[in-house]
Design a protein around this motif. Sequence first.
Motif, short mmCIF file in Angstrom:
data_model
loop_
_atom_site.label_atom_id
_atom_site.label_comp_id
_atom_site.label_asym_id
_atom_site.label_seq_id
_atom_site.Cartn_x
_atom_site.Cartn_y
_atom_site.Cartn_z
N VAL A 235 -41.86 -7.60 101.66
CA VAL A 235 -42.72 -7.23 100.87
C VAL A 235 -44.48 -6.88 101.99
O VAL A 235 -44.79 -6.21 101.87
CB VAL A 235 -42.66 -7.79 99.42
N ALA A 236 -45.15 -7.75 101.99
CA ALA A 236 -46.41 -8.35 102.40
C ALA A 236 -46.41 -7.50 104.25
O ALA A 236 -47.14 -7.02 104.32
CB ALA A 236 -46.58 -10.43 102.73
N LEU A 237 -45.29 -7.45 104.55
CA LEU A 237 -45.52 -7.73 105.65
C LEU A 237 -45.35 -6.07 106.01
O LEU A 237 -45.94 -5.42 106.38
CB LEU A 237 -44.26 -7.80 106.55
N TRP A 238 -45.09 -5.38 104.91
CA TRP A 238 -44.66 -3.87 105.05
C TRP A 238 -46.08 -3.35 104.29
O TRP A 238 -46.64 -2.33 104.39
CB TRP A 238 -43.68 -3.30 104.18
N ARG A 239 -46.54 -4.15 103.29
CA ARG A 239 -47.68 -3.89 102.61
C ARG A 239 -49.32 -3.56 103.79
O ARG A 239 -49.61 -2.67 103.54
CB ARG A 239 -48.10 -4.69 101.89
N CYS A 240 -48.89 -4.74 104.41
CA CYS A 240 -50.02 -5.44 105.55
C CYS A 240 -50.08 -4.50 106.49
O CYS A 240 -50.54 -3.11 106.78
CB CYS A 240 -49.89 -6.30 105.89
N ALA B 95 -57.36 -11.15 108.87
CA ALA B 95 -56.37 -10.96 108.27
C ALA B 95 -54.89 -10.96 107.44
O ALA B 95 -54.99 -11.47 106.61
CB ALA B 95 -55.47 -9.66 108.99
N VAL B 96 -54.67 -12.92 108.78
CA VAL B 96 -54.26 -13.92 108.11
C VAL B 96 -54.50 -14.38 106.74
O VAL B 96 -53.75 -14.99 105.73
CB VAL B 96 -54.00 -14.78 109.36
N LEU B 97 -56.17 -15.03 106.95
CA LEU B 97 -56.55 -15.81 105.24
C LEU B 97 -56.70 -14.81 104.16
O LEU B 97 -56.50 -14.78 103.06
CB LEU B 97 -57.84 -16.42 106.18
N LEU B 98 -56.21 -13.06 104.22
CA LEU B 98 -57.51 -12.57 103.00
C LEU B 98 -56.25 -11.93 102.79
O LEU B 98 -56.53 -10.89 102.22
CB LEU B 98 -58.76 -11.96 103.64
N ASN B 99 -55.72 -11.14 103.89
CA ASN B 99 -54.31 -10.26 103.74
C ASN B 99 -52.48 -10.82 103.51
O ASN B 99 -52.24 -11.26 102.71
CB ASN B 99 -54.50 -9.45 104.61
N THR B 100 -52.39 -11.69 104.60
CA THR B 100 -51.17 -11.86 104.53
C THR B 100 -50.79 -12.88 104.01
O THR B 100 -49.78 -13.06 103.22
CB THR B 100 -51.26 -12.47 106.12
N VAL B 101 -51.38 -13.83 103.76
CA VAL B 101 -51.24 -15.36 103.08
C VAL B 101 -51.22 -14.67 101.62
O VAL B 101 -50.08 -15.03 100.25
CB VAL B 101 -52.26 -16.27 103.30
N PRO B 102 -52.61 -14.31 100.65
CA PRO B 102 -52.27 -13.89 100.05
C PRO B 102 -50.86 -12.96 99.54
O PRO B 102 -50.85 -12.72 98.04
CB PRO B 102 -53.48 -12.90 99.55
N PHE B 103 -50.96 -12.11 99.87
CA PHE B 103 -49.95 -10.77 100.00
C PHE B 103 -48.50 -11.40 100.04
O PHE B 103 -47.77 -10.94 98.47
CB PHE B 103 -49.93 -9.85 100.97
N THR B 104 -48.68 -12.34 100.92
CA THR B 104 -46.96 -12.78 100.44
C THR B 104 -46.81 -14.03 99.10
O THR B 104 -45.72 -13.77 98.49
CB THR B 104 -46.94 -13.53 101.69
N LEU B 105 -48.14 -14.43 98.64
CA LEU B 105 -48.20 -15.10 97.59
C LEU B 105 -47.70 -14.68 96.54
O LEU B 105 -47.26 -14.75 95.54
CB LEU B 105 -49.39 -16.09 96.84
N PHE B 106 -48.61 -13.13 96.81
CA PHE B 106 -48.42 -12.34 95.30
C PHE B 106 -47.06 -11.60 95.09
O PHE B 106 -46.44 -11.74 94.17
CB PHE B 106 -49.41 -10.97 95.10
N SER B 107 -46.34 -11.58 96.18
CA SER B 107 -45.01 -11.10 96.29
C SER B 107 -43.77 -12.27 95.89
O SER B 107 -43.08 -12.01 94.82
CB SER B 107 -44.24 -10.59 97.19
N PHE B 108 -44.29 -13.73 96.43
CA PHE B 108 -42.85 -14.46 95.71
C PHE B 108 -43.36 -14.88 94.03
O PHE B 108 -42.79 -15.35 93.43
CB PHE B 108 -43.77 -15.78 96.25
N GLY B 109 -45.22 -14.76 93.48
CA GLY B 109 -45.50 -14.93 92.13
C GLY B 109 -44.65 -14.14 91.61
O GLY B 109 -44.03 -13.71 89.80
N GLY C 274 -53.65 -0.60 91.01
CA GLY C 274 -52.69 -1.30 89.85
C GLY C 274 -51.33 -0.92 90.44
O GLY C 274 -50.09 -1.77 89.87
N ALA C 275 -50.39 -0.13 90.52
CA ALA C 275 -49.85 1.06 91.04
C ALA C 275 -49.22 0.25 91.91
O ALA C 275 -47.81 -0.63 92.30
CB ALA C 275 -49.66 1.81 91.64
N SER C 276 -49.87 -0.71 92.90
CA SER C 276 -49.30 -1.61 94.05
C SER C 276 -49.07 -3.20 93.22
O SER C 276 -47.37 -3.40 94.21
CB SER C 276 -50.15 -2.17 94.84
N PHE C 277 -49.21 -3.85 92.64
CA PHE C 277 -48.40 -4.82 91.56
C PHE C 277 -47.51 -4.05 91.22
O PHE C 277 -46.15 -4.84 91.09
CB PHE C 277 -49.16 -5.19 91.02
N ALA C 278 -47.43 -2.74 90.37
CA ALA C 278 -46.28 -1.96 90.26
C ALA C 278 -44.85 -2.52 91.42
O ALA C 278 -43.92 -2.55 91.18
CB ALA C 278 -46.17 -1.28 89.52
#
Length: 115
Positions: free
Chosen positions: A35-40, A72-86, A16-20
């Motif tokens: 944000v996605a780069l650092w999270r990965c 990693a690209v399909l299940l980490n990079t893309v979703p984390f980037t989209l979450f950050s943008f969202g 939960g803290a990751s979203f905050a």
Amino acid sequence: MRRWLPGFVALSAIWGASFALIKVAVEAGVPPLWVALWRCALGAVTLWAILVLRHERVPRDRALWGHSAVVAVLLNTVPFTLFSFGETRVSSVLAGVMNATTPLFTLLFTVLTVA
């Protein structure tokens, strides 16, 4: 008390803290890709630390690394980037709730495509 409960609570707090923290970063002006780069990157460092602490070897199979790169690209990079943008547009609570619905939508998608 059940033995799994403390670990479950800790994992829930971290998740939960990751979203905050994503929201804090994007509001501070960090671009979603960074944000996605650092999270990965932090996830990768954590996995390497676990390997070192457990005295385990890194896999040497090229095919395994190739498959892992695709995953990693399909299940980490893309979703984390989209979450950050969202999260530049919605609250971190809404992003977390929407992420929590993923298993339900996966079930619905599976039922619709298999049945």
